[in-house]
Design a protein around this motif. Structure first.
Motif, PDB file in Angstrom:
ATOM      1  N   TYR A 161       0.841  -1.193   0.000  1.00 43.37           N
ATOM      2  CA  TYR A 161       0.000   0.000   0.000  1.00 43.37           C
ATOM      3  C   TYR A 161       0.876   1.243   0.000  1.00 43.37           C
ATOM      4  N   ASP A 162       0.348   2.283  -0.600  1.00 40.70           N
ATOM      5  CA  ASP A 162       0.983   3.613  -0.589  1.00 40.70           C
ATOM      6  C   ASP A 162       0.030   4.593   0.063  1.00 40.70           C
ATOM      7  N   ILE A 163       0.588   5.600   0.728  1.00 41.98           N
ATOM      8  CA  ILE A 163      -0.221   6.715   1.203  1.00 41.98           C
ATOM      9  C   ILE A 163       0.145   7.920   0.334  1.00 41.98           C
ATOM     10  N   VAL A 164      -0.865   8.571  -0.220  1.00 40.84           N
ATOM     11  CA  VAL A 164      -0.679   9.659  -1.176  1.00 40.84           C
ATOM     12  C   VAL A 164      -1.384  10.913  -0.674  1.00 40.84           C
ATOM     13  N   CYS A 165      -0.731  12.063  -0.847  1.00 36.99           N
ATOM     14  CA  CYS A 165      -1.346  13.345  -0.478  1.00 36.99           C
ATOM     15  C   CYS A 165      -1.131  14.342  -1.608  1.00 36.99           C
ATOM     16  N   ASN A 166      -2.209  14.865  -2.146  1.00 32.58           N
ATOM     17  CA  ASN A 166      -2.151  15.895  -3.202  1.00 32.58           C
ATOM     18  C   ASN A 166      -1.231  15.499  -4.355  1.00 32.58           C
ATOM     19  N   GLY A 167      -1.286  14.228  -4.734  1.00 31.37           N
ATOM     20  CA  GLY A 167      -0.499  13.765  -5.872  1.00 31.37           C
ATOM     21  C   GLY A 167       0.937  13.439  -5.543  1.00 31.37           C
ATOM     22  N   ILE A 168       1.319  13.498  -4.270  1.00 33.96           N
ATOM     23  CA  ILE A 168       2.676  13.160  -3.837  1.00 33.96           C
ATOM     24  C   ILE A 168       2.627  11.872  -3.034  1.00 33.96           C
ATOM     25  N   GLU A 169       3.447  10.907  -3.423  1.00 32.07           N
ATOM     26  CA  GLU A 169       3.540   9.672  -2.643  1.00 32.07           C
ATOM     27  C   GLU A 169       4.327   9.959  -1.378  1.00 32.07           C
ATOM     28  N   LEU A 170       3.664   9.834  -0.220  1.00 32.25           N
ATOM     29  CA  LEU A 170       4.350  10.041   1.045  1.00 32.25           C
ATOM     30  C   LEU A 170       5.072   8.784   1.510  1.00 32.25           C
ATOM     31  N   SER A 171       4.517   7.646   1.151  1.00 29.28           N
ATOM     32  CA  SER A 171       5.111   6.420   1.700  1.00 29.28           C
ATOM     33  C   SER A 171       4.619   5.193   0.952  1.00 29.28           C
ATOM     34  N   SER A 172       5.500   4.199   0.915  1.00 30.37           N
ATOM     35  CA  SER A 172       5.101   2.841   0.553  1.00 30.37           C
ATOM     36  C   SER A 172       5.147   1.990   1.818  1.00 30.37           C
ATOM     37  N   GLY A 173       4.343   0.966   1.841  1.00 37.89           N
ATOM     38  CA  GLY A 173       4.350   0.070   2.996  1.00 37.89           C
ATOM     39  C   GLY A 173       3.807  -1.284   2.607  1.00 37.89           C
ATOM     40  N   ALA A 174       3.855  -2.202   3.553  1.00 43.48           N
ATOM     41  CA  ALA A 174       3.404  -3.557   3.248  1.00 43.48           C
ATOM     42  C   ALA A 174       3.259  -4.376   4.519  1.00 43.48           C
ATOM     43  N   ILE A 175       2.429  -5.405   4.426  1.00 46.70           N
ATOM     44  CA  ILE A 175       2.482  -6.506   5.370  1.00 46.70           C
ATOM     45  C   ILE A 175       3.610  -7.413   4.883  1.00 46.70           C
TER      46      ILE A 175
END
Length: 615
Positions: free
Chosen positions: A504-518
């Motif tokens: 999963y990624d967290i996105v804000c205003n078209g900017i990827e803030l982070s990638s993550g995963a289980i």
């Protein structure tokens, strides 16, 4: 030390508990201190010499205070000689400004200090760039003299904001029960998608440490070690090319990992932290409510043409492939017969009218498409709502649309009179890319992107694998340490390109803030996952030996993510690139112009490290 002023019974003022350099900062004084004797220290921000009276705006970290020198002052001549950015100390008495001279732009604008004495602590030489103006200077100059650049108000505030945000994040993580651990900086080279910075070993000739691209393996090992919730404001090092939202060399992230956590549980813990930082430092901008929207990777690529959509832009891409597949249309039939797709974007009539657009807009759009290497953009205008009327559409490709085409387009796109429909037909990945870029271009050109908001979303269900465009081999598409959805059964029985991962990624205003995963914490599943990507057991053991060995001794299910600190500050400050929120960044050419790094080292140093430079 006290910053208070005491007046004796005769009405004269004296300094209480005076420090060597100041009784107040340059932002503290107000009309409450009128008549007080004070001492200030700071940089000479501005000078206005009126002959018999001299004004110096004195600046420190906190603000600016106007200091007044009358010709009767014994040090008046000395004051006239100070240059901009010299460091001085002044003693004087606080006086109220006359109403017509009050400066509402600064906190001390209602007072001034009538100076009795001045000491020059450090005289500044000729300046390579001004500090007291908003004038732009070449980036090379700004980075070479970064210590001057950091004195400028906007950049100074950005760095203060950075400190405040980092401290806020740290407190919020501790409140959520996370413990802060520091992971190693010198570690083993790891294939994580970018080039490593390598550090030669003096004691082991020909062997190298690597600076961590992220604390990925170490934070997973902390979970295996029995800790439950970890975080770190982690420095990361990647030898990659710079761009506006990526700092070359090093960057910082809020690194997080949780044991015994599902994907949804991680979202529940992290969403309040991220929302609160944007609420606290966002200047009153609206922030997406919890829970954040969850968009599958597949839908993101379809609706927005990318996996980091800016949801402030209301435009949505629509797929019309099915509408044209069973009833070929000459402009699109070639793409569809080759396995391609047809995508569309609608410019509503009110947007067209609001921007006073003309047909020349399509010519400029075609030029934009040519620069983006698109094969072309078709368009039609809705002239009538009667879909059986040949005149219901106008435009270059209207003549190719039969009654069935028009009916399908009307019903699918919910069109109205005056709407314009833009078409892109191409191979799927190219159509996604071009339509996504066009969505962004139209949003900016037509003023559709909503200001004053931070809109966050999760992108979920990333594909575990993809096909390499050059070799055709199956490769990891995202994080190789992720748990595949369906586990071992999926890896053994399903087409690898159809397998989704708990990424999963967290996105804000078209900017990827982070990638993550289980994370994939089961050795057998990890070996199988790497086998599909072309790596044998020996390779996994060699590259990830510490982690895979630990997994053989009882590893809990765990997962995490790592929002980028630099990118968060960039969004909160409104900066256009990351160099505006980093105290001492590299240049675009990945050089530290202030310290002149990288640089050559002595022959003795190279010999000690068993290294010979080949030019």
């Amino acid at each position: 030390m006290s910053f208070s002023c005491h007046k004796n019974c005769s009405g004269s003022a004296e300094i209480a508990s005076i420090s060597s350099y100041r009784t107040h900062t340059c932002a503290q004084l107000s009309e409450d201190e009128v008549g007080c004797k004070v001492r200030l220290s700071g940089w000479v921000h501005r000078v206005r010499d009126l002959g018999q009276i001299l004004f110096i705006d004195l600046r420190d970290h906190y603000g600016v205070t106007q200091c007044v020198f009358y010709s009767s002052c014994s040090r008046f001549i000395d004051a006239q000689k100070v240059s901009l950015e010299s460091v001085i100390k002044v003693d004087g008495v606080v006086a109220k400004r006359s109403p017509e001279t009050v400066n509402e732009k600064i906190s001390t604008g209602g007072i001034e200090v009538v100076v009795e004495s001045i000491d020059v602590l450090s005289m500044a030489g000729p300046l390579p760039m001004n500090v007291n103006s908003g004038k732009e200077f070449p980036e090379e100059t700004r980075l070479k003299y970064r210590f001057l650049d950091l004195r400028r108000e906007k950049l100074h505030k950005n760095i203060v904001l950075r400190s405040q945000v980092v401290n806020f994040l740290r407190m919020r993580m501790i409140e959520q029960g996370f413990l802060e651990f520091h992971t190693p900086i010198l570690t083993k080279q790891s294939p994580e998608g970018a080039r490593d910075y390598l550090v030669p070993s003096r004691l082991y000739p020909g062997e190298f440490y690597a600076l961590p691209q992220s604390p990925q393996q170490f934070k997973q090992l902390l979970m295996v070690s029995g800790f439950d919730r970890y975080f770190q404001i982690a420095p990361c090092f990647r030898d990659e090319d710079p761009r506006a939202d990526r700092s070359p060399g090093e960057f910082y992230q809020l690194d997080i990992e949780m044991a015994f956590a599902t994907q949804s549980e991680i979202f529940e813990v992290i969403e309040p932290v991220l929302r609160s930082v944007f609420c606290e430092f966002g200047g009153g901008a609206s922030v997406t409510n919890i829970p954040f929207p969850k968009i599958t990777y597949e839908d993101a690529m379809l609706l927005y043409g990318c996996d980091k959509p800016d949801l402030r832009n209301p435009l949505v891409i629509r797929d019309l492939t099915e509408e044209f597949s069973s009833n070929p249309c000459p402009p699109f039939s070639g793409a569809i017969s080759g396995g391609g797709v047809v995508r569309a974007l609608v410019i509503k009539a009110d947007i067209w009218q609001k921007n006073s657009l003309q047909k020349s807009f399509f010519r400029s759009l075609a030029q934009w498409a040519e620069r983006e290497k698109a094969k072309g953009i078709g368009y039609v205008t809705v002239e009538a709502l009667d879909v059986s009327d040949e005149a219901s559409f106008s435009g270059p490709i209207a003549k190719f649309l039969n009654e069935r085409h028009r009916g399908n387009i009307f019903s699918t796109l919910d069109l109205g009179v005056g709407d314009r429909v833009l078409f892109i037909a191409d191979e799927k990945s190219l159509a996604e890319s071009i339509s996504g870029k066009m969505r962004i271009h139209l949003g900016e050109t037509l003023g559709l992107v909503r200001d004053g908001s931070f809109e966050l979303c999760w992108i979920v269900d990333f594909p575990m694998y993809e096909r390499d465009k050059d070799s055709g081999a199956v490769i990891f598409s995202h994080n190789p340490f992720s748990m595949p959805q369906g586990g071992m059964d999926a890896l053994c029985s399903e087409d690898p390109l159809s397998i989704k991962a708990y990424q999963y990624d967290i996105v804000c205003n078209g900017i990827e803030l982070s990638s993550g995963a289980i994370r994939n914490h089961v050795p057998e599943i990890m070996y199988k996952a790497f086998e599909i990507a072309g790596y044998g057991k020996d390779h996994v053991d060699e590259q990830f030996g510490g982690m895979i060995r630990a997994f053989h001794y009882g590893a809990p299910p765990h997962g995490g993510l790592a929002p980028g600190i630099d990118r968060m500050i960039m969004l909160l400050s409104g900066a256009k690139n990351l160099r505006e929120v980093i105290a001492f960044p590299f240049s675009q050419q990945v050089r530290d112009l202030m310290m002149d790094a990288p640089s050559a080292v002595s022959a003795d140093s190279l010999k000690e490290l068993h290294i010979r430079v080949v030019r």
